[in-house]
Scaffold this active site. Sequence first.
Site, PDB file in Angstrom:
ATOM      1  N   LYS A  75     -16.663 -24.692 -17.496  1.00  0.00           N
ATOM      2  CA  LYS A  75     -15.413 -25.376 -17.846  1.00  0.00           C
ATOM      3  C   LYS A  75     -15.714 -26.333 -18.998  1.00  0.00           C
ATOM      4  CE  LYS A  75     -11.742 -28.158 -15.636  1.00  0.00           C
ATOM      5  NZ  LYS A  75     -11.254 -28.735 -14.368  1.00  0.00           N
ATOM      6  N   SER A 150      -6.619 -27.553 -12.915  1.00  0.00           N
ATOM      7  CA  SER A 150      -6.948 -27.586 -14.331  1.00  0.00           C
ATOM      8  C   SER A 150      -8.042 -26.587 -14.716  1.00  0.00           C
ATOM      9  CB  SER A 150      -7.403 -28.995 -14.738  1.00  0.00           C
ATOM     10  OG  SER A 150      -8.599 -29.354 -14.070  1.00  0.00           O
ATOM     11  N   SER A 174      -8.144 -28.935  -8.497  1.00  0.00           N
ATOM     12  CA  SER A 174      -8.297 -28.163  -9.729  1.00  0.00           C
ATOM     13  C   SER A 174      -9.294 -27.013  -9.681  1.00  0.00           C
ATOM     14  CB  SER A 174      -8.670 -29.085 -10.892  1.00  0.00           C
ATOM     15  OG  SER A 174      -7.544 -29.817 -11.291  1.00  0.00           O
TER      16      SER A 174
END
Lengths: 483, 95
Positions: A75, A150, A174
Site C-alpha cells: 500500500k 482505504s 481499511s
Amino acid sequence: MHKLSLSALAAGLRDKQFSSVELTHVFLSRIKQHQALNAFISVTESAAVEQAKAADLRLANGEAGFLTGIPLAHKDIFCTQGVKTSCGSKMLDNFVSPYDASVVERFKQAGTVMLGKLNMDEFAMGSSNETSFYGPARNPWDSERVPGGSSGGSAVAVAARLTPAATGTDTGGSIRQPAALCGVTGLKPTYGRVSRYGMIAYASSLDQGGPMAGSAEDAALLMQVMAGFDPKDSTSVDQAVPDYGATLNDSLQGLRIGLPKQFFSAALDNRMATAVHAAIGEYQKLGAEVREVDMPNLELAIPAYYVIASAECSSNLSRYDGVRFGYRCQNPADLTDLYTRSRGEAFGQEVKRRILMGTYALSAGYYDAYYLKAQQVRRLISNDFKRAFSEVDVLMGPVTPGTAFKIGEKTSDPIQMYLEDIYTIAINLAGLPALSIPAGFIAGLPVGLQVIGNYFSEAKLLNIGHRYQQATDWHLQSPKGFE
Amino acid sequence: MSLTANDVNKIAYLARLGIDSQDIESYAKDLSGILDLVAKMEQADTVGVVPMSHPLDQTQRLRADQVTEADRRQCFQAIAPQTEAGLYLVPKVIE
C-alpha cells in the site's frame, strides 16, 4: 502461476519449476494487462526484476527464506526507499522516501520482490478508494463499483491476481472492508503487533498494518514476517510472535462464537444477514457453539471514531505545511499564506473535512465535549468487548452493511460513506484483531465474514479462517476476466 | 449543532487550511451533519469513566539517552527542494 497460493509458489521456486524472475514477469504482465483497474500508483518494474534475480541467486545458493522470490506489493502508505510514497495524495506526489518502513524492510530481508505501490484513499481517509489523488481503483467483480477503502488498491490487486499478496493498513476497517468487497482475506492485527514505523500516520492510536491475501493460510505466512517488536516504533508491543502456521489446522470443536445482537439488528440487509448466518452455520458444523452477546455501546463507535480519528489526523497532518513536508505553493505572500495555500492546494476534500472536524473538536471550549467524551465512550466500547470475551472465544458478524456500491454513489454524503465502516470501527477503538474472509456472494458480488478476537489472538483467527476455507471455496472464486 | 460559514472560516484559519470560498457552505453543511452524528455520544453515561487514549493502556516507551541513529543529513537533503552549505533553504516569508 498467478493462481497459486504462497505455499505453492514457494514450493515451485524451491523445486525449480519456475524462477523468481519468471514469476515476477507473470505478475508484471498482468499488472500491465489490467491497468484499467487502477490498482497501482507506481509499478517498480526494473527494480522488481533486479530483486527477483537476487532472490534466484539466494535460492540457488540455499540461502533463501520461505518467501524468498515471491512478488508482492505495498500500500502506498508504507515508505519505500528510492520509490515514490504518495499516500494517495497530491501533497506527497513528489515524495521519494529516503528510508523503508519496518514492514517493507522485513519483507526485503525475507527476500520478497516488490512489484510496486498500491492505490489507496488519500492519507487512508475513505471507505471506497474514491478519495485517491490518482483516481478510484475499480472492483474487478464489477468495474463500475468501488473496491472499498482505504486499502482498495491492495484488495483489487489481490482479487485480480495482479500480485499474490499485499500489505494494507486499517484505521477504521481499511483492510477488512475492501477485503470483503473484493472477496479476499484481510487481517487487522492487534494494535502494536505490526510496526507502524514508516507507515504514514493518519490516526496514531488506531492505525495498524496487516496482510491482504488469497487465503488465511497465505495471510499467516505474511504475518510471520510482518509481526513483532520494533524498537523504532514506540507503540510496538514487545511480545513473542507465535508460529502462525502451526495452529492453522487446530480443531474448532467447542469454539464459543458470540454474535453481537447490535450487529444483527433489523437495520442489517436481509441478504447480508442470510449470507453471514450461513457462514456461521458452517462453523457449527465444525463443532462451534453459537450464542448471542449484548454490546450496548457498539452503536456509539462511529461518533467516537470520527472525533478521535479526526482529532489525531488534524494533528498528524499538521506536518504537511509546505516547509517541513509536502507540496509547496508558488509565490507565497507570507508565512500564513504559504501554509494555507500549500495545504489548501494539495489536500483533497475528504482530508480537509476531517482536518476541519479534528481542529474543531480540539479547539478551546470544545475539547471536553468532543475529544474527552469520545475517549470515554471508547473505554465503554472496550469494556463491552472485555465482557463479551469473558463469555465467548470470538465474535462474528458482517464486515460491511452491503456489497460494493457504484462509484460516485455515496461521495456527496459523507455520513452515508462513514456508515460503510459501521461493523469495523469499534474493533479499532478497542485495538483488537479481526479477520475478514470471503463468505459468499450477493448478486455476483462478494460478501465478507468478520471474525473478531481477543488481544493477540491472530493465530486463533487465522486458524478459524483456515478451517472455514478448507470447508468452503468462496476464497477460490475469481472475478470474470481475471481467472 | 449547526456550523455557519463564518465558523468554518475560523476553523480553517486555525488549521491553516485554504478552502475555496465556493466550498465553504458545503463544508458547513457536512460538518454540521457530522456533529449531529457525534452528538449521539451524549446518550452515554460517562461519569467517572477513565478516558482511553491508548488501546492497550500502555504508556510511551522511552529509550536510553544515547545516539543510535547514523548521520543521514546528505540523504535527507537530497530530497529537499533547496539546500545550501548543509542548510535547508525555505521561501523568504519574513520581511
